[in-house]
Design a protein around this motif. Structure first.
Motif, PDB file in Angstrom:
ATOM      1  N   MET A   1       0.766  -1.208   0.005  1.00  0.00           N
ATOM      2  CA  MET A   1       0.158  -0.187   0.082  1.00  0.00           C
ATOM      3  C   MET A   1       0.806   1.314   0.130  1.00  0.00           C
ATOM      4  SD  MET A   1      -2.766   1.415   2.811  1.00  0.00           S
ATOM      5  CE  MET A   1      -1.676   1.884   3.963  1.00  0.00           C
ATOM      6  N   ILE A   2       0.420   2.198  -0.877  1.00  0.00           N
ATOM      7  CA  ILE A   2       1.195   3.428  -0.812  1.00  0.00           C
ATOM      8  C   ILE A   2       0.116   4.570  -0.485  1.00  0.00           C
ATOM      9  CG2 ILE A   2       2.086   5.062  -2.418  1.00  0.00           C
ATOM     10  CD1 ILE A   2       2.983   2.520  -4.129  1.00  0.00           C
ATOM     11  N   GLU A   3       0.471   5.139   0.673  1.00  0.00           N
ATOM     12  CA  GLU A   3      -0.449   6.204   1.233  1.00  0.00           C
ATOM     13  C   GLU A   3       0.303   7.568   1.186  1.00  0.00           C
ATOM     14  OE1 GLU A   3      -2.178   7.914   5.276  1.00  0.00           O
ATOM     15  OE2 GLU A   3      -1.606   5.488   5.382  1.00  0.00           O
ATOM     16  N   VAL A   4      -0.388   8.488   0.544  1.00  0.00           N
ATOM     17  CA  VAL A   4       0.083   9.830   0.216  1.00  0.00           C
ATOM     18  C   VAL A   4      -0.737  10.748   1.113  1.00  0.00           C
ATOM     19  CG1 VAL A   4       0.632  11.493  -1.535  1.00  0.00           C
ATOM     20  CG2 VAL A   4       0.738   9.115  -2.178  1.00  0.00           C
ATOM     21  N   GLU A  34       7.001  -6.431  -1.750  1.00  0.00           N
ATOM     22  CA  GLU A  34       5.720  -6.097  -0.670  1.00  0.00           C
ATOM     23  C   GLU A  34       5.807  -5.123   0.610  1.00  0.00           C
ATOM     24  OE1 GLU A  34       2.440  -7.654  -1.196  1.00  0.00           O
ATOM     25  OE2 GLU A  34       3.205  -8.652  -3.064  1.00  0.00           O
ATOM     26  N   GLY A  35       5.276  -4.446   0.546  1.00  0.00           N
ATOM     27  CA  GLY A  35       5.318  -3.319   1.593  1.00  0.00           C
ATOM     28  C   GLY A  35       4.465  -2.027   1.708  1.00  0.00           C
ATOM     29  N   ASP A  36       4.363  -1.366   2.654  1.00  0.00           N
ATOM     30  CA  ASP A  36       3.738  -0.187   2.533  1.00  0.00           C
ATOM     31  C   ASP A  36       4.614   0.964   2.916  1.00  0.00           C
ATOM     32  OD1 ASP A  36       1.431  -1.946   3.121  1.00  0.00           O
ATOM     33  OD2 ASP A  36       1.251  -1.653   5.120  1.00  0.00           O
ATOM     34  N   VAL A  37       4.199   1.866   1.989  1.00  0.00           N
ATOM     35  CA  VAL A  37       4.982   3.459   2.236  1.00  0.00           C
ATOM     36  C   VAL A  37       3.998   4.366   2.437  1.00  0.00           C
ATOM     37  CG1 VAL A  37       6.773   4.925   0.773  1.00  0.00           C
ATOM     38  CG2 VAL A  37       6.785   2.467   0.610  1.00  0.00           C
ATOM     39  N   VAL A  38       4.419   5.366   3.220  1.00  0.00           N
ATOM     40  CA  VAL A  38       3.613   6.831   3.553  1.00  0.00           C
ATOM     41  C   VAL A  38       4.513   7.693   2.981  1.00  0.00           C
ATOM     42  CG1 VAL A  38       2.558   8.295   5.055  1.00  0.00           C
ATOM     43  CG2 VAL A  38       2.433   5.654   5.527  1.00  0.00           C
ATOM     44  N   VAL A  39       3.820   8.607   2.145  1.00  0.00           N
ATOM     45  CA  VAL A  39       4.739   9.908   1.515  1.00  0.00           C
ATOM     46  C   VAL A  39       4.014  10.992   1.962  1.00  0.00           C
ATOM     47  CG1 VAL A  39       5.406  10.938  -0.429  1.00  0.00           C
ATOM     48  CG2 VAL A  39       5.235   8.406  -0.607  1.00  0.00           C
ATOM     49  N   LEU A  40       4.739  11.935   2.698  1.00  0.00           N
ATOM     50  CA  LEU A  40       4.187  13.198   3.271  1.00  0.00           C
ATOM     51  C   LEU A  40       4.328  14.470   2.414  1.00  0.00           C
ATOM     52  CD1 LEU A  40       2.540  15.048   5.130  1.00  0.00           C
ATOM     53  CD2 LEU A  40       4.601  15.081   6.528  1.00  0.00           C
ATOM     54  N   LEU A  41       3.751  15.155   1.473  1.00  0.00           N
ATOM     55  CA  LEU A  41       4.064  16.222   0.752  1.00  0.00           C
ATOM     56  C   LEU A  41       3.569  17.369   1.769  1.00  0.00           C
ATOM     57  CD1 LEU A  41       2.559  15.060  -2.739  1.00  0.00           C
ATOM     58  CD2 LEU A  41       4.849  14.863  -1.858  1.00  0.00           C
ATOM     59  N   THR A  42       4.949  17.963   2.218  1.00  0.00           N
ATOM     60  CA  THR A  42       4.713  19.046   2.900  1.00  0.00           C
ATOM     61  C   THR A  42       5.338  20.399   2.403  1.00  0.00           C
ATOM     62  OG1 THR A  42       4.900  19.761   5.385  1.00  0.00           O
ATOM     63  CG2 THR A  42       6.477  18.346   4.512  1.00  0.00           C
ATOM     64  N   ASP A  43       5.660  21.349   3.517  1.00  0.00           N
ATOM     65  CA  ASP A  43       6.238  22.617   3.305  1.00  0.00           C
ATOM     66  C   ASP A  43       7.854  22.480   3.798  1.00  0.00           C
ATOM     67  OD1 ASP A  43       6.465  22.943   5.908  1.00  0.00           O
ATOM     68  OD2 ASP A  43       4.685  24.496   5.742  1.00  0.00           O
ATOM     69  N   ASP A  78       8.697   5.894   5.678  1.00  0.00           N
ATOM     70  CA  ASP A  78       8.187   7.050   5.156  1.00  0.00           C
ATOM     71  C   ASP A  78       9.014   7.918   4.413  1.00  0.00           C
ATOM     72  OD1 ASP A  78       6.136   6.156   6.918  1.00  0.00           O
ATOM     73  OD2 ASP A  78       6.952   7.171   8.700  1.00  0.00           O
ATOM     74  N   LEU A  79       8.473   8.786   3.571  1.00  0.00           N
ATOM     75  CA  LEU A  79       9.189   9.894   2.790  1.00  0.00           C
ATOM     76  C   LEU A  79       8.467  11.181   3.134  1.00  0.00           C
ATOM     77  CD1 LEU A  79       9.435   8.268  -0.628  1.00  0.00           C
ATOM     78  CD2 LEU A  79      11.091   8.305   0.912  1.00  0.00           C
ATOM     79  N   VAL A  80       9.464  12.292   2.979  1.00  0.00           N
ATOM     80  CA  VAL A  80       8.722  13.539   3.126  1.00  0.00           C
ATOM     81  C   VAL A  80       9.538  14.490   2.294  1.00  0.00           C
ATOM     82  CG1 VAL A  80       8.420  15.625   4.962  1.00  0.00           C
ATOM     83  CG2 VAL A  80       8.761  12.883   5.898  1.00  0.00           C
ATOM     84  N   LEU A 104      12.165  12.183  -7.004  1.00  0.00           N
ATOM     85  CA  LEU A 104      12.523  12.149  -5.783  1.00  0.00           C
ATOM     86  C   LEU A 104      11.766  11.010  -4.951  1.00  0.00           C
ATOM     87  CD1 LEU A 104      12.984  15.961  -5.268  1.00  0.00           C
ATOM     88  CD2 LEU A 104      14.787  14.250  -5.451  1.00  0.00           C
ATOM     89  N   THR A 105      10.513  10.844  -5.584  1.00  0.00           N
ATOM     90  CA  THR A 105       9.921   9.703  -4.968  1.00  0.00           C
ATOM     91  C   THR A 105      10.621   8.469  -5.224  1.00  0.00           C
ATOM     92  OG1 THR A 105       7.620  10.852  -5.357  1.00  0.00           O
ATOM     93  CG2 THR A 105       7.577   8.685  -4.828  1.00  0.00           C
ATOM     94  N   VAL A 106      10.915   8.043  -6.574  1.00  0.00           N
ATOM     95  CA  VAL A 106      11.575   7.068  -6.790  1.00  0.00           C
ATOM     96  C   VAL A 106      13.090   6.773  -6.164  1.00  0.00           C
ATOM     97  CG1 VAL A 106      13.196   5.720  -8.655  1.00  0.00           C
ATOM     98  CG2 VAL A 106      10.890   6.483  -9.244  1.00  0.00           C
ATOM     99  N   HIS A 107      13.815   7.870  -6.078  1.00  0.00           N
ATOM    100  CA  HIS A 107      14.823   7.894  -5.355  1.00  0.00           C
ATOM    101  C   HIS A 107      14.980   7.646  -3.643  1.00  0.00           C
ATOM    102  CE1 HIS A 107      18.985   9.630  -4.464  1.00  0.00           C
ATOM    103  NE2 HIS A 107      18.590  10.095  -3.252  1.00  0.00           N
ATOM    104  N   GLY A 108      13.714   8.243  -2.987  1.00  0.00           N
ATOM    105  CA  GLY A 108      13.432   7.990  -1.723  1.00  0.00           C
ATOM    106  C   GLY A 108      12.872   6.595  -1.583  1.00  0.00           C
ATOM    107  N   VAL A 109      12.139   6.099  -2.119  1.00  0.00           N
ATOM    108  CA  VAL A 109      11.707   4.688  -1.977  1.00  0.00           C
ATOM    109  C   VAL A 109      12.769   3.840  -2.246  1.00  0.00           C
ATOM    110  CG1 VAL A 109      10.327   2.447  -3.014  1.00  0.00           C
ATOM    111  CG2 VAL A 109       9.144   4.890  -2.745  1.00  0.00           C
ATOM    112  N   LEU A 110      13.867   4.097  -3.454  1.00  0.00           N
ATOM    113  CA  LEU A 110      15.011   3.160  -2.985  1.00  0.00           C
ATOM    114  C   LEU A 110      15.797   2.985  -1.812  1.00  0.00           C
ATOM    115  CD1 LEU A 110      16.156   3.597  -6.925  1.00  0.00           C
ATOM    116  CD2 LEU A 110      14.837   1.924  -5.949  1.00  0.00           C
ATOM    117  N   HIS A 111      15.771   4.372  -1.168  1.00  0.00           N
ATOM    118  CA  HIS A 111      16.513   4.487   0.110  1.00  0.00           C
ATOM    119  C   HIS A 111      15.736   3.432   1.187  1.00  0.00           C
ATOM    120  CE1 HIS A 111      19.657   7.067  -0.480  1.00  0.00           C
ATOM    121  NE2 HIS A 111      18.900   8.239  -0.860  1.00  0.00           N
TER     122      HIS A 111
END
Length: 153
Positions: A1-4, A34-43, A78-80, A104-111
Motif C-alpha cells: 500500500m502506498i499512502e500519500v 511487498e510493503g507499505d510506504v507513506v509519503v508526506l508532501l509538506t512545506d 516514510d518519505l517527506v 525524488l519519490t523513486v529515489h526516496g523509495v529506493l532508500h
C-alpha cells in the motif's frame, strides 16, 4: 500500500495530480516488493525541522527517507518532501515539477529498500536503477547534464 498525505496545499495547487504521480513512482520503485510506504508532501519548514532533528542539518532539503525498523513489516518507511525546495530545484534544473517529484519519490523509495549513494560505486548503481525506472515512467534522465533556466550548463 502506498499512502500519500498532503500537508501543504501548494503541492496540489501546482500539481493537481500529485497523489497519482507519487503513487505511480513509488509503485515503480517498489516493483514486486511487498510493503507499505507513506509519503508526506509538506512545506520547507516541516522538512527543515525533521532534517535538523534527525540528521543534524539545520536546513530544508528536497526529500527525507525514514526506513522503518525491520520489526515494523510490512511497513517499509516514510518519505517527506518539501514543496519549496523541490519547486526551486525543478525550475533551476529546467525540469517540470511533476518529473522532479517522480524522480525524488523513486529515489526516496529506493532508500527505503536499502539502496544508498554514500560511496561512488553505490551512487552509480543507484543512479542506474533510477534511470531505468524513470525511463519506464517517461521521465528523462535526471543525471544528464542540463541547462539551467538561465542557460548555464
Amino acid at each position: 500500500m502506498i499512502e500519500v498525505e498532503i500537508e501543504d496545499a501548494a503541492w496540489t495547487d501546482a500539481l493537481p495530480d500529485a497523489v497519482a504521480l507519487v503513487e505511480r513512482a513509488a509503485a515503480a520503485a517498489l516493483g514486486a516488493v511487498e510493503g507499505d510506504v507513506v509519503v508526506l508532501l509538506t512545506d520547507d519548514a516541516a522538512v527543515h525541522d525533521l532534517n535538523a532533528r534527525f540528521r543534524d542539518r539545520d536546513q530544508p532539503t528536497n526529500v527525507l527517507s525514514f526506513p522503518a525498523a525491520e520489526s515494523a513489516a510490512p511497513h517499509l518507511g516514510d518519505l517527506v518532501l518539501a514543496f519549496g525546495v523541490c519547486a526551486a530545484e525543478a525550475e533551476a534544473q529546467g525540469k517540470t515539477l511533476a518529473d522532479h517529484l517522480t524522480h525524488l519519490t523513486v529515489h526516496g523509495v529506493l532508500h527505503l529498500l536499502g539502496r544508498d549513494h554514500v560511496d561512488e560505486a553505490e551512487a552509480e548503481a543507484m543512479e542506474a536503477e533510477e534511470r531505468t525506472l524513470l525511463a519506464r515512467l517517461g521521465v528523462a534522465d535526471p543525471y544528464r547534464p542540463h541547462e539551467s533556466a538561465h542557460g548555464d550548463a
